[in-house]
Scaffold this motif. Sequence first.
Motif, PDB file in Angstrom:
ATOM      1  N   VAL A 189      97.340   7.814  11.901  1.00  0.00           N
ATOM      2  CA  VAL A 189      96.957   7.491  13.280  1.00  0.00           C
ATOM      3  C   VAL A 189      96.551   6.029  13.479  1.00  0.00           C
ATOM      4  N   PRO A 190      95.767   5.412  12.585  1.00  0.00           N
ATOM      5  CA  PRO A 190      95.365   4.014  12.826  1.00  0.00           C
ATOM      6  C   PRO A 190      96.531   3.030  12.948  1.00  0.00           C
ATOM      7  N   TRP A 191      97.687   3.391  12.452  1.00  0.00           N
ATOM      8  CA  TRP A 191      98.841   2.484  12.495  1.00  0.00           C
ATOM      9  C   TRP A 191      99.850   2.864  13.584  1.00  0.00           C
ATOM     10  N   LEU A 192      99.529   3.872  14.379  1.00  0.00           N
ATOM     11  CA  LEU A 192     100.455   4.330  15.411  1.00  0.00           C
ATOM     12  C   LEU A 192     100.052   3.817  16.789  1.00  0.00           C
ATOM     13  N   PRO A 193     101.038   3.454  17.640  1.00  0.00           N
ATOM     14  CA  PRO A 193     100.723   3.111  19.029  1.00  0.00           C
ATOM     15  C   PRO A 193     100.311   4.366  19.795  1.00  0.00           C
ATOM     16  N   VAL A 194      99.735   4.168  20.963  1.00  0.00           N
ATOM     17  CA  VAL A 194      99.192   5.287  21.732  1.00  0.00           C
ATOM     18  C   VAL A 194     100.250   6.350  22.027  1.00  0.00           C
ATOM     19  N   VAL A 195     101.463   5.938  22.426  1.00  0.00           N
ATOM     20  CA  VAL A 195     102.490   6.933  22.771  1.00  0.00           C
ATOM     21  C   VAL A 195     102.882   7.775  21.560  1.00  0.00           C
ATOM     22  N   ALA A 196     102.868   7.169  20.378  1.00  0.00           N
ATOM     23  CA  ALA A 196     103.187   7.925  19.166  1.00  0.00           C
ATOM     24  C   ALA A 196     102.065   8.905  18.838  1.00  0.00           C
ATOM     25  N   ILE A 197     100.820   8.505  19.070  1.00  0.00           N
ATOM     26  CA  ILE A 197      99.682   9.404  18.843  1.00  0.00           C
ATOM     27  C   ILE A 197      99.751  10.597  19.789  1.00  0.00           C
ATOM     28  N   LEU A 198     100.139  10.349  21.036  1.00  0.00           N
ATOM     29  CA  LEU A 198     100.282  11.440  21.996  1.00  0.00           C
ATOM     30  C   LEU A 198     101.361  12.423  21.536  1.00  0.00           C
ATOM     31  N   ALA A 199     102.491  11.906  21.077  1.00  0.00           N
ATOM     32  CA  ALA A 199     103.568  12.774  20.596  1.00  0.00           C
ATOM     33  C   ALA A 199     103.121  13.554  19.367  1.00  0.00           C
ATOM     34  N   LEU A 200     102.367  12.905  18.479  1.00  0.00           N
ATOM     35  CA  LEU A 200     101.857  13.577  17.283  1.00  0.00           C
ATOM     36  C   LEU A 200     100.875  14.677  17.671  1.00  0.00           C
ATOM     37  N   SER A 201     100.069  14.418  18.691  1.00  0.00           N
ATOM     38  CA  SER A 201      99.108  15.421  19.161  1.00  0.00           C
ATOM     39  C   SER A 201      99.825  16.657  19.698  1.00  0.00           C
ATOM     40  N   VAL A 202     100.899  16.440  20.452  1.00  0.00           N
ATOM     41  CA  VAL A 202     101.676  17.570  20.969  1.00  0.00           C
ATOM     42  C   VAL A 202     102.311  18.343  19.816  1.00  0.00           C
ATOM     43  N   TYR A 203     102.777  17.606  18.801  1.00  0.00           N
ATOM     44  CA  TYR A 203     103.353  18.262  17.629  1.00  0.00           C
ATOM     45  C   TYR A 203     102.337  19.194  16.977  1.00  0.00           C
ATOM     46  N   TYR A 204     101.129  18.699  16.741  1.00  0.00           N
ATOM     47  CA  TYR A 204     100.100  19.519  16.103  1.00  0.00           C
ATOM     48  C   TYR A 204      99.756  20.736  16.962  1.00  0.00           C
ATOM     49  N   PHE A 205      99.646  20.525  18.257  1.00  0.00           N
ATOM     50  CA  PHE A 205      99.316  21.630  19.157  1.00  0.00           C
ATOM     51  C   PHE A 205     100.370  22.732  19.068  1.00  0.00           C
ATOM     52  N   LEU A 206     101.637  22.352  19.142  1.00  0.00           N
ATOM     53  CA  LEU A 206     102.706  23.346  19.091  1.00  0.00           C
ATOM     54  C   LEU A 206     102.839  23.964  17.704  1.00  0.00           C
ATOM     55  N   ALA A 207     102.660  23.174  16.653  1.00  0.00           N
ATOM     56  CA  ALA A 207     102.780  23.680  15.290  1.00  0.00           C
ATOM     57  C   ALA A 207     101.738  24.764  15.016  1.00  0.00           C
ATOM     58  N   ILE A 208     100.547  24.598  15.590  1.00  0.00           N
ATOM     59  CA  ILE A 208      99.485  25.588  15.392  1.00  0.00           C
ATOM     60  C   ILE A 208      99.643  26.765  16.342  1.00  0.00           C
ATOM     61  N   GLU A 209      99.780  26.472  17.625  1.00  0.00           N
ATOM     62  CA  GLU A 209      99.755  27.538  18.619  1.00  0.00           C
ATOM     63  C   GLU A 209     101.054  28.333  18.694  1.00  0.00           C
ATOM     64  N   TYR A 210     102.111  27.863  18.042  1.00  0.00           N
ATOM     65  CA  TYR A 210     103.310  28.687  17.954  1.00  0.00           C
ATOM     66  C   TYR A 210     102.990  29.998  17.233  1.00  0.00           C
ATOM     67  N   SER A 211     102.137  29.922  16.207  1.00  0.00           N
ATOM     68  CA  SER A 211     101.839  31.100  15.389  1.00  0.00           C
ATOM     69  C   SER A 211     100.424  31.629  15.557  1.00  0.00           C
ATOM     70  N   ALA A 212      99.487  30.746  15.857  1.00  0.00           N
ATOM     71  CA  ALA A 212      98.076  31.127  15.830  1.00  0.00           C
ATOM     72  C   ALA A 212      97.554  31.547  17.200  1.00  0.00           C
ATOM     73  N   PRO A 213      96.576  32.453  17.220  1.00  0.00           N
ATOM     74  CA  PRO A 213      95.887  32.769  18.475  1.00  0.00           C
ATOM     75  C   PRO A 213      95.111  31.528  18.948  1.00  0.00           C
ATOM     76  N   PRO A 214      94.804  31.414  20.227  1.00  0.00           N
ATOM     77  CA  PRO A 214      94.958  32.469  21.235  1.00  0.00           C
ATOM     78  C   PRO A 214      96.320  32.495  21.922  1.00  0.00           C
ATOM     79  N   LEU A 215      97.093  31.415  21.840  1.00  0.00           N
ATOM     80  CA  LEU A 215      98.337  31.345  22.610  1.00  0.00           C
ATOM     81  C   LEU A 215      99.500  32.036  21.901  1.00  0.00           C
TER      82      LEU A 215
END
Length: 308
Positions: A134-160
């Motif tokens: 994260v410290p070496w990524l621009p803001v837009v890349a951090i946002l994309a990485l955040s969406v990746y983590y959200f989907l990677a977790i919530e695809y399988s995990a509760p509550p979603l």
Amino acid sequence: MAGGNGTGANAGGVVGSVADRLIGAMPSEETALGYLLRLSRPRFWLYLGGPVLVGVVYAADGVGELFSPLAIALFAYFTVPANVFLYGVNDAFDAEIDAANPKKDEGGKEVRYRDRASIRLVIVGSGLLGLALVPWLPVVAILALSVYYFLAIEYSAPPLRFKTTPALDSLSNGLYVLPGVVAYAAIDGALPPALAIAGGWFWTMAMHTFSAIPDVEPDRAAGIRTTATVLGKRWTHAYCVAAWAASAVAFGLLDARLGALLAVYPIAGTAIALSDVDVARAYWWFPALNTIVGALLTMGGLWVMLHA
């Protein structure tokens, strides 16, 4: 391909053989390292790592950026640790369902989840490892990485748990595009073209739903509702072909050559649907097809970069 003895089968055999040799060279499945590597689905490592390569190639202004420390670190992370995290979360929350999954049978292509504290710790650590970038990524890349983590977790995990909601299970698999978005933004400082993101997203939707066709019966037996279980095998095939076609159109609007290359997917999907080939078998041809298409995309990007 329709008869199972054509070039698609041969290419699938080549890639499968390479993957089998890679898996065979790993430590025993009985060891922690050998188990975790198999848990990460070595046959599919490039499903996350490959988009990083494509993203870097199309964002780079010169050879130097192709081999920048950040580009190498992103490729290394998304090739193995990110797969340990993604499939570890998936298998942890699917352990009961997978009891009826033939892919997990003895001698199958996937291992069963082992619910141990050490395994859980490594899975969580593999996810956290990506945050070191994260410290070496621009803001837009951090946002994309955040969406990746959200989907990677919530695809399988509760509550979603998107994978149990028809349509959302397919849509959420756009997560496989996001490593490429992160890599492109990391090098260029801006997001890739919207058509490229849309085309990639449609492609992942089709790939995910196609891969779910062999799971229709065990998922129905377990009471799991997915796009594939709701549509049934025939209409799921049609859905996949339509999504692949939408991907080809999106890329074609960006560049006609890209559209022509991606058109191989709706053609292949239609051929499989009209043949007597078992989807469970055809499913394992796609790592070969994806490797070839990914290589051509990468070489095309390199040619454009070097001749700009």
